[in-house]
Motif scaffolding. Structure first.
Motif, PDB file in Angstrom:
ATOM      1  N   ALA A 107      24.175  31.639  34.976  1.00 28.79           N
ATOM      2  CA  ALA A 107      25.447  32.236  34.541  1.00 28.79           C
ATOM      3  C   ALA A 107      25.657  33.632  35.110  1.00 28.79           C
ATOM      4  O   ALA A 107      26.769  33.982  35.518  1.00 28.79           O
ATOM      5  N   GLY A 108      24.626  34.441  35.170  1.00 28.48           N
ATOM      6  CA  GLY A 108      24.766  35.797  35.695  1.00 28.48           C
ATOM      7  C   GLY A 108      25.181  35.804  37.157  1.00 28.48           C
ATOM      8  O   GLY A 108      26.074  36.550  37.561  1.00 28.48           O
ATOM      9  N   GLY A 109      24.554  34.966  37.959  1.00 31.54           N
ATOM     10  CA  GLY A 109      24.892  34.894  39.377  1.00 31.54           C
ATOM     11  C   GLY A 109      26.293  34.357  39.607  1.00 31.54           C
ATOM     12  O   GLY A 109      27.036  34.854  40.463  1.00 31.54           O
ATOM     13  N   ILE A 110      26.675  33.343  38.837  1.00 28.05           N
ATOM     14  CA  ILE A 110      28.020  32.781  38.970  1.00 28.05           C
ATOM     15  C   ILE A 110      29.063  33.801  38.544  1.00 28.05           C
ATOM     16  O   ILE A 110      30.080  33.986  39.217  1.00 28.05           O
ATOM     17  N   ALA A 111      28.813  34.490  37.442  1.00 27.08           N
ATOM     18  CA  ALA A 111      29.762  35.505  36.969  1.00 27.08           C
ATOM     19  C   ALA A 111      29.912  36.627  37.990  1.00 27.08           C
ATOM     20  O   ALA A 111      31.027  37.105  38.248  1.00 27.08           O
ATOM     21  N   MET A 112      28.822  37.048  38.602  1.00 29.18           N
ATOM     22  CA  MET A 112      28.895  38.102  39.608  1.00 29.18           C
ATOM     23  C   MET A 112      29.673  37.647  40.836  1.00 29.18           C
ATOM     24  O   MET A 112      30.431  38.426  41.425  1.00 29.18           O
ATOM     25  N   ALA A 113      29.494  36.386  41.242  1.00 27.16           N
ATOM     26  CA  ALA A 113      30.235  35.863  42.390  1.00 27.16           C
ATOM     27  C   ALA A 113      31.730  35.852  42.115  1.00 27.16           C
ATOM     28  O   ALA A 113      32.539  36.231  42.971  1.00 27.16           O
ATOM     29  N   VAL A 114      32.121  35.444  40.909  1.00 27.20           N
ATOM     30  CA  VAL A 114      33.541  35.442  40.548  1.00 27.20           C
ATOM     31  C   VAL A 114      34.072  36.868  40.494  1.00 27.20           C
ATOM     32  O   VAL A 114      35.157  37.166  41.016  1.00 27.20           O
ATOM     33  N   PHE A 115      33.326  37.767  39.889  1.00 28.44           N
ATOM     34  CA  PHE A 115      33.736  39.169  39.807  1.00 28.44           C
ATOM     35  C   PHE A 115      33.900  39.781  41.200  1.00 28.44           C
ATOM     36  O   PHE A 115      34.902  40.442  41.488  1.00 28.44           O
ATOM     37  N   ALA A 116      32.935  39.546  42.081  1.00 26.44           N
ATOM     38  CA  ALA A 116      33.013  40.085  43.440  1.00 26.44           C
ATOM     39  C   ALA A 116      34.203  39.499  44.187  1.00 26.44           C
ATOM     40  O   ALA A 116      34.884  40.212  44.931  1.00 26.44           O
ATOM     41  N   ALA A 117      34.475  38.214  43.990  1.00 26.23           N
ATOM     42  CA  ALA A 117      35.618  37.585  44.655  1.00 26.23           C
ATOM     43  C   ALA A 117      36.928  38.214  44.200  1.00 26.23           C
ATOM     44  O   ALA A 117      37.840  38.443  45.006  1.00 26.23           O
ATOM     45  N   ILE A 118      37.031  38.518  42.919  1.00 27.10           N
ATOM     46  CA  ILE A 118      38.254  39.156  42.407  1.00 27.10           C
ATOM     47  C   ILE A 118      38.411  40.548  43.004  1.00 27.10           C
ATOM     48  O   ILE A 118      39.500  40.923  43.464  1.00 27.10           O
ATOM     49  N   ILE A 119      37.343  41.321  43.029  1.00 27.72           N
ATOM     50  CA  ILE A 119      37.406  42.683  43.592  1.00 27.72           C
ATOM     51  C   ILE A 119      37.794  42.638  45.069  1.00 27.72           C
ATOM     52  O   ILE A 119      38.669  43.386  45.522  1.00 27.72           O
ATOM     53  N   VAL A 120      37.165  41.754  45.833  1.00 26.98           N
ATOM     54  CA  VAL A 120      37.471  41.649  47.262  1.00 26.98           C
ATOM     55  C   VAL A 120      38.912  41.212  47.474  1.00 26.98           C
ATOM     56  O   VAL A 120      39.608  41.718  48.355  1.00 26.98           O
ATOM     57  N   SER A 121      39.394  40.281  46.650  1.00 25.73           N
ATOM     58  CA  SER A 121      40.783  39.835  46.805  1.00 25.73           C
ATOM     59  C   SER A 121      41.772  40.952  46.469  1.00 25.73           C
ATOM     60  O   SER A 121      42.857  41.019  47.050  1.00 25.73           O
ATOM     61  N   LEU A 122      41.407  41.829  45.565  1.00 24.95           N
ATOM     62  CA  LEU A 122      42.285  42.958  45.247  1.00 24.95           C
ATOM     63  C   LEU A 122      42.282  44.003  46.366  1.00 24.95           C
ATOM     64  O   LEU A 122      43.306  44.624  46.650  1.00 24.95           O
ATOM     65  N   ILE A 123      41.158  44.191  46.999  1.00 28.41           N
ATOM     66  CA  ILE A 123      41.050  45.185  48.067  1.00 28.41           C
ATOM     67  C   ILE A 123      41.745  44.709  49.345  1.00 28.41           C
ATOM     68  O   ILE A 123      42.488  45.451  49.969  1.00 28.41           O
ATOM     69  N   PHE A 124      41.530  43.447  49.723  1.00 30.54           N
ATOM     70  CA  PHE A 124      41.996  42.977  51.023  1.00 30.54           C
ATOM     71  C   PHE A 124      43.301  42.191  50.973  1.00 30.54           C
ATOM     72  O   PHE A 124      43.823  41.808  52.010  1.00 30.54           O
ATOM     73  N   LYS A 125      43.853  41.890  49.811  1.00 33.55           N
ATOM     74  CA  LYS A 125      45.125  41.194  49.645  1.00 33.55           C
ATOM     75  C   LYS A 125      45.225  39.950  50.528  1.00 33.55           C
ATOM     76  O   LYS A 125      45.936  39.934  51.537  1.00 33.55           O
ATOM     77  N   PRO A 126      44.523  38.883  50.160  1.00 33.50           N
ATOM     78  CA  PRO A 126      44.525  37.661  50.981  1.00 33.50           C
ATOM     79  C   PRO A 126      45.906  37.008  51.016  1.00 33.50           C
ATOM     80  O   PRO A 126      46.685  37.130  50.080  1.00 33.50           O
ATOM     81  N   LYS A 127      46.171  36.317  52.102  1.00 34.05           N
ATOM     82  CA  LYS A 127      47.446  35.616  52.279  1.00 34.05           C
ATOM     83  C   LYS A 127      47.179  34.180  52.658  1.00 34.05           C
ATOM     84  O   LYS A 127      46.106  33.840  53.166  1.00 34.05           O
ATOM     85  N   ASP A 128      48.167  33.315  52.470  1.00 31.13           N
ATOM     86  CA  ASP A 128      48.052  31.919  52.891  1.00 31.13           C
ATOM     87  C   ASP A 128      47.990  31.849  54.412  1.00 31.13           C
ATOM     88  O   ASP A 128      48.548  32.703  55.108  1.00 31.13           O
ATOM     89  N   LYS A 129      47.342  30.799  54.928  1.00 27.05           N
ATOM     90  CA  LYS A 129      47.247  30.631  56.373  1.00 27.05           C
ATOM     91  C   LYS A 129      48.577  30.181  56.983  1.00 27.05           C
ATOM     92  O   LYS A 129      48.781  30.311  58.165  1.00 27.05           O
ATOM     93  N   SER A 130      49.449  29.627  56.187  1.00 31.60           N
ATOM     94  CA  SER A 130      50.712  29.089  56.744  1.00 31.60           C
ATOM     95  C   SER A 130      51.688  30.124  57.089  1.00 31.60           C
ATOM     96  O   SER A 130      51.781  31.033  57.656  1.00 31.60           O
TER      97      SER A 130
END
Length: 118
Positions: free
Chosen positions: A95-118
């Protein structure tokens, strides 16, 4: 010396994955799932524990280590909780590793503002 052992074992696991990508028609996703399954199987029969003791993070950080952690968590939970531990042990141990992966993904998505490929 601990760092060298971790680097060598982790590097070997990565080299095996790269060879599988280059020499087979397996997709990276199938290789990643295979690594987790191999980690579960080796952890369940007790063969991964000596590798963890030898290489430390070189064996626990790659995806085989995730599978090993799942198997170890299930074993422990079955001993403590019985049959229900089959369903809860893996989740508790990772659970700790999974929670950290989700948390890191949210932080990275906020920093880099991902967009759709289309």
């Amino acid at each position: 010396m601990d760092y060298i052992r971790a680097f060598v074992v982790g590097g070997i696991l990565c080299v095996i994955g790269q060879i599988l990508i280059d020499k087979t028609k397996l997709t990276p996703a199938r290789i990643l799932v295979s690594y987790v399954v191999v980690g579960v199987l080796l952890g369940a029969v007790g063969l991964y524990e000596p590798l963890v003791e030898f290489a430390g993070a070189g064996a626990t950080v790659p995806l085989t280590g995730f599978g090993y952690t799942l198997a170890k968590g299930v074993k422990t939970a079955v001993q403590q909780d019985g049959f229900i531990g089959i369903f809860t042990g893996g989740l508790k141990s990772t659970a700790g590793g999974i929670a950290m992966a989700v948390f890191a993904a949210i932080i990275v998505s906020l920093i880099f503002k991902p967009k759709d490929k289309s």
